[in-house]
Design an enzyme around this catalytic site. Structure first.
Site, PDB file in Angstrom:
ATOM      1  N   ASP A  56      51.372  29.597  44.256  1.00 55.00           N
ATOM      2  CA  ASP A  56      51.441  31.008  43.840  1.00 55.00           C
ATOM      3  C   ASP A  56      52.899  31.424  43.705  1.00 55.00           C
ATOM      4  O   ASP A  56      53.781  30.846  44.347  1.00 55.00           O
ATOM      5  CB  ASP A  56      50.797  31.915  44.903  1.00 55.00           C
ATOM      6  CG  ASP A  56      49.262  31.913  44.827  1.00 55.00           C
ATOM      7  OD1 ASP A  56      48.708  31.391  43.862  1.00 55.00           O
ATOM      8  OD2 ASP A  56      48.655  32.462  45.765  1.00 55.00           O
ATOM      9  N   ARG A  89      49.676  28.950  35.611  1.00 51.27           N
ATOM     10  CA  ARG A  89      48.899  30.194  35.611  1.00 51.27           C
ATOM     11  C   ARG A  89      49.838  31.293  35.144  1.00 51.27           C
ATOM     12  O   ARG A  89      50.919  31.464  35.723  1.00 51.27           O
ATOM     13  CB  ARG A  89      48.381  30.528  37.003  1.00 51.27           C
ATOM     14  CG  ARG A  89      47.725  31.918  37.068  1.00 51.27           C
ATOM     15  CD  ARG A  89      47.525  32.399  38.511  1.00 51.27           C
ATOM     16  NE  ARG A  89      46.629  31.557  39.255  1.00 51.27           N
ATOM     17  CZ  ARG A  89      46.696  31.409  40.585  1.00 51.27           C
ATOM     18  NH1 ARG A  89      47.615  32.027  41.286  1.00 51.27           N
ATOM     19  NH2 ARG A  89      45.840  30.625  41.195  1.00 51.27           N
ATOM     20  N   ARG A 116      48.812  45.257  52.522  1.00 52.83           N
ATOM     21  CA  ARG A 116      50.018  44.957  51.752  1.00 52.83           C
ATOM     22  C   ARG A 116      49.759  45.089  50.256  1.00 52.83           C
ATOM     23  O   ARG A 116      50.537  45.674  49.527  1.00 52.83           O
ATOM     24  CB  ARG A 116      50.513  43.537  52.061  1.00 52.83           C
ATOM     25  CG  ARG A 116      51.230  43.431  53.389  1.00 52.83           C
ATOM     26  CD  ARG A 116      51.991  42.131  53.470  1.00 52.83           C
ATOM     27  NE  ARG A 116      51.115  40.982  53.431  1.00 52.83           N
ATOM     28  CZ  ARG A 116      50.526  40.439  54.492  1.00 52.83           C
ATOM     29  NH1 ARG A 116      50.705  40.966  55.684  1.00 52.83           N
ATOM     30  NH2 ARG A 116      49.768  39.375  54.366  1.00 52.83           N
TER      31      ARG A 116
HETATM   32  P1  FDA Z   1      46.203  45.428  34.934  1.00 52.78           P
HETATM   33  O1  FDA Z   1      46.983  45.639  36.164  1.00 52.78           O
HETATM   34  O2  FDA Z   1      46.509  46.264  33.767  1.00 52.78           O
HETATM   35  O3  FDA Z   1      44.680  45.540  35.312  1.00 52.78           O
HETATM   36  C1  FDA Z   1      43.660  45.707  34.345  1.00 52.78           C
HETATM   37  C2  FDA Z   1      42.498  46.353  35.061  1.00 52.78           C
HETATM   38  O4  FDA Z   1      41.994  45.439  36.047  1.00 52.78           O
HETATM   39  C3  FDA Z   1      42.877  47.604  35.852  1.00 52.78           C
HETATM   40  O5  FDA Z   1      42.764  48.735  35.060  1.00 52.78           O
HETATM   41  C4  FDA Z   1      41.897  47.586  36.996  1.00 52.78           C
HETATM   42  O6  FDA Z   1      40.693  48.136  36.571  1.00 52.78           O
HETATM   43  C5  FDA Z   1      41.670  46.143  37.251  1.00 52.78           C
HETATM   44  N1  FDA Z   1      42.463  45.552  38.338  1.00 52.78           N
HETATM   45  C6  FDA Z   1      43.552  44.771  38.206  1.00 52.78           C
HETATM   46  N2  FDA Z   1      43.991  44.336  39.405  1.00 52.78           N
HETATM   47  C7  FDA Z   1      43.155  44.869  40.331  1.00 52.78           C
HETATM   48  C8  FDA Z   1      43.042  44.776  41.738  1.00 52.78           C
HETATM   49  N3  FDA Z   1      43.888  44.032  42.451  1.00 52.78           N
HETATM   50  N4  FDA Z   1      42.057  45.465  42.352  1.00 52.78           N
HETATM   51  C9  FDA Z   1      41.184  46.197  41.648  1.00 52.78           C
HETATM   52  N5  FDA Z   1      41.224  46.296  40.302  1.00 52.78           N
HETATM   53  C10 FDA Z   1      42.192  45.670  39.649  1.00 52.78           C
HETATM   54  N6  FDA Z   1      50.605  37.936  40.862  1.00 52.78           N
HETATM   55  C11 FDA Z   1      51.757  37.392  41.318  1.00 52.78           C
HETATM   56  O7  FDA Z   1      52.791  38.046  41.325  1.00 52.78           O
HETATM   57  N7  FDA Z   1      51.761  36.104  41.773  1.00 52.78           N
HETATM   58  C12 FDA Z   1      50.641  35.312  41.754  1.00 52.78           C
HETATM   59  O8  FDA Z   1      50.697  34.152  42.166  1.00 52.78           O
HETATM   60  C13 FDA Z   1      49.432  35.882  41.266  1.00 52.78           C
HETATM   61  N8  FDA Z   1      48.279  35.172  41.204  1.00 52.78           N
HETATM   62  C14 FDA Z   1      47.184  35.705  40.575  1.00 52.78           C
HETATM   63  C15 FDA Z   1      46.034  34.933  40.389  1.00 52.78           C
HETATM   64  C16 FDA Z   1      44.971  35.419  39.654  1.00 52.78           C
HETATM   65  C17 FDA Z   1      43.772  34.553  39.433  1.00 52.78           C
HETATM   66  C18 FDA Z   1      45.018  36.732  39.113  1.00 52.78           C
HETATM   67  C19 FDA Z   1      43.920  37.273  38.290  1.00 52.78           C
HETATM   68  C20 FDA Z   1      46.130  37.515  39.348  1.00 52.78           C
HETATM   69  C21 FDA Z   1      47.207  37.028  40.075  1.00 52.78           C
HETATM   70  N9  FDA Z   1      48.324  37.813  40.319  1.00 52.78           N
HETATM   71  C22 FDA Z   1      49.465  37.223  40.827  1.00 52.78           C
HETATM   72  C23 FDA Z   1      48.257  39.272  40.101  1.00 52.78           C
HETATM   73  C24 FDA Z   1      48.751  39.663  38.731  1.00 52.78           C
HETATM   74  O9  FDA Z   1      50.122  39.439  38.643  1.00 52.78           O
HETATM   75  C25 FDA Z   1      48.494  41.160  38.458  1.00 52.78           C
HETATM   76  O10 FDA Z   1      49.152  41.951  39.377  1.00 52.78           O
HETATM   77  C26 FDA Z   1      47.025  41.551  38.487  1.00 52.78           C
HETATM   78  O11 FDA Z   1      46.224  40.551  37.931  1.00 52.78           O
HETATM   79  C27 FDA Z   1      46.842  42.838  37.686  1.00 52.78           C
HETATM   80  O12 FDA Z   1      47.234  42.642  36.349  1.00 52.78           O
HETATM   81  P2  FDA Z   1      46.189  42.551  35.135  1.00 52.78           P
HETATM   82  O13 FDA Z   1      46.701  41.562  34.166  1.00 52.78           O
HETATM   83  O14 FDA Z   1      44.846  42.296  35.657  1.00 52.78           O
HETATM   84  O15 FDA Z   1      46.318  43.950  34.407  1.00 52.78           O
END
Ligand code: FDA
Length: 304
Positions: free
Chosen positions: A123, A180, A284
């Site tokens: 990660d 990823r 957190r």
């Molecule tokens: P966005 O934030 O725009 O979210 C789109 C919609 O998804 C939101 O409107 C909300 O409805 C929903 N949503 C998103 N996140 C949510 C949450 N946590 N709880 C509830 N609803 C939520 N980051 C990082 O810095 N290092 C890492 O190693 C990882 N690893 C990782 C693995 C996987 C499988 C995922 C899906 C995500 C990560 N992330 C991460 C987190 C990533 O960087 C990011 O912060 C979140 O995925 C939110 O971004 P979105 O692209 O989903 O868009």
């Protein structure tokens, strides 16, 4: 504003109360819980990547305990034939305490995963760790070319250059990169990170295209409908095969979007966190991104 107040007062709520709505996002407190949830996701055609919750350690002894726990998890997943791989945060293996020891501990985990033909994803944490985590990944990739992957964050301005460097120097047909791509979850300064929502989206797509252009196996990690739609267009335009990418989402987040992608027969992997540090993890995450409170609070009322 209300979200921020709730986020800051969360540590003062009784843990049992917080658990009532956190359990939608956390598989549970024990390895058994992680296995049960993973198995039921497998039955719905979903792959998993499991993460033992345990950030912010203060000693190498805690890092060693985390290593032991991961070895146990890998054993259990293998013997119980759960379809999933493993994600870990290098700071829980002592990255910021003793980076050589951290390497040795993560090495043991990747070696174990490789011995059962499995895979470990490193990660990506906040920007103070980026160089260290890329260096750790590259050192491990030399030893286990097919069994370790990295995460890159689209909000960081440097990521375009990181991708260029990784593709030019560490991506071959015998040892392809496995990345990823996510937006990034930490609060970073505007000097190093893109701050506006549309800017992060645009960079995400630019980077995704770059990864696809070079046949890098890519975990498209997002819950953003727009990005999923654009990723699907790229996949179709480029005629990518299903072995070249997968969609990744967090356990419990946007299940409707997840189900839609599964219905369209694309591979989906859920990030399934579990462990006794679930309370610290939730507090957190919510403090980092108070908008999450809205989603969690909604989850109390809306059960899908
Ligand atoms: P966005 O934030 O725009 O979210 C789109 C919609 O998804 C939101 O409107 C909300 O409805 C929903 N949503 C998103 N996140 C949510 C949450 N946590 N709880 C509830 N609803 C939520 N980051 C990082 O810095 N290092 C890492 O190693 C990882 N690893 C990782 C693995 C996987 C499988 C995922 C899906 C995500 C990560 N992330 C991460 C987190 C990533 O960087 C990011 O912060 C979140 O995925 C939110 O971004 P979105 O692209 O989903 O868009």
């Amino acid at each position: 504003m209300l979200n921020r107040i709730i986020a800051n007062s969360l540590p003062y709520f009784p843990q049992n109360f917080v658990w009532m709505f956190s359990k939608r996002y956390i598989a549970g407190k024990t390895i058994d819980d992680g296995i049960d949830i993973s198995r039921s996701l497998n039955q719905q055609g979903i792959w998993v990547t499991v993460d033992l919750l345990g950030e912010f350690i203060h000693s190498i002894e805690e890092a060693e305990a985390n290593k032991e726990a991961y070895l146990q998890i890998i054993d259990r997943f293998n013997s119980e034939m759960v379809k999933g791989n493993f994600s870990l945060k290098p700071t829980s293996f002592g990255l910021l305490i003793d980076k050589e020891r951290c390497y040795e501990l993560v090495y043991e985990v990747v070696k174990k995963a490789a011995s059962v033909h499995n895979f470990v994803r490193i990660d990506m944490e906040d920007a103070t760790c980026t160089d260290l985590e890329i260096a750790l990944f590259l050192k491990l990739k030399k030893e286990f070319p097919m069994h370790v992957g990295i995460v890159l964050q689209a909000y960081l301005r440097r990521t375009e250059a990181d991708i260029k460097f990784l593709i030019e120097n560490h991506h071959t047909s015998e040892a392809p990169l496995n990345v990823r791509l996510c937006k990034g979850i930490y609060v970073e300064d505007k000097s190093i990170a893109i701050k506006d929502y549309e800017g992060v989206r645009a960079n995400y797509l630019k980077l995704l295209k770059r990864l696809f252009d070079h046949q890098v196996y890519t975990g498209i990690a997002t819950h953003d409908y727009y990005l999923v739609e654009e990723a699907l267009k790229l996949i179709n335009d480029k005629g990518l095969k299903s072995e070249q990418y997968e969609f990744q989402m967090l356990y419990g987040v946007t299940p409707a979007l997840r189900d839609k992608i599964i219905e369209m027969q694309y591979n989906v992997r859920l990030y399934v966190p579990f462990g006794k540090d679930w309370f610290g993890y939730c507090s957190r995450r919510i403090k980092e991104n108070p908008k999450m409170v809205g989603d969690i609070v909604k989850a109390i009322f809306i059960r899908k």
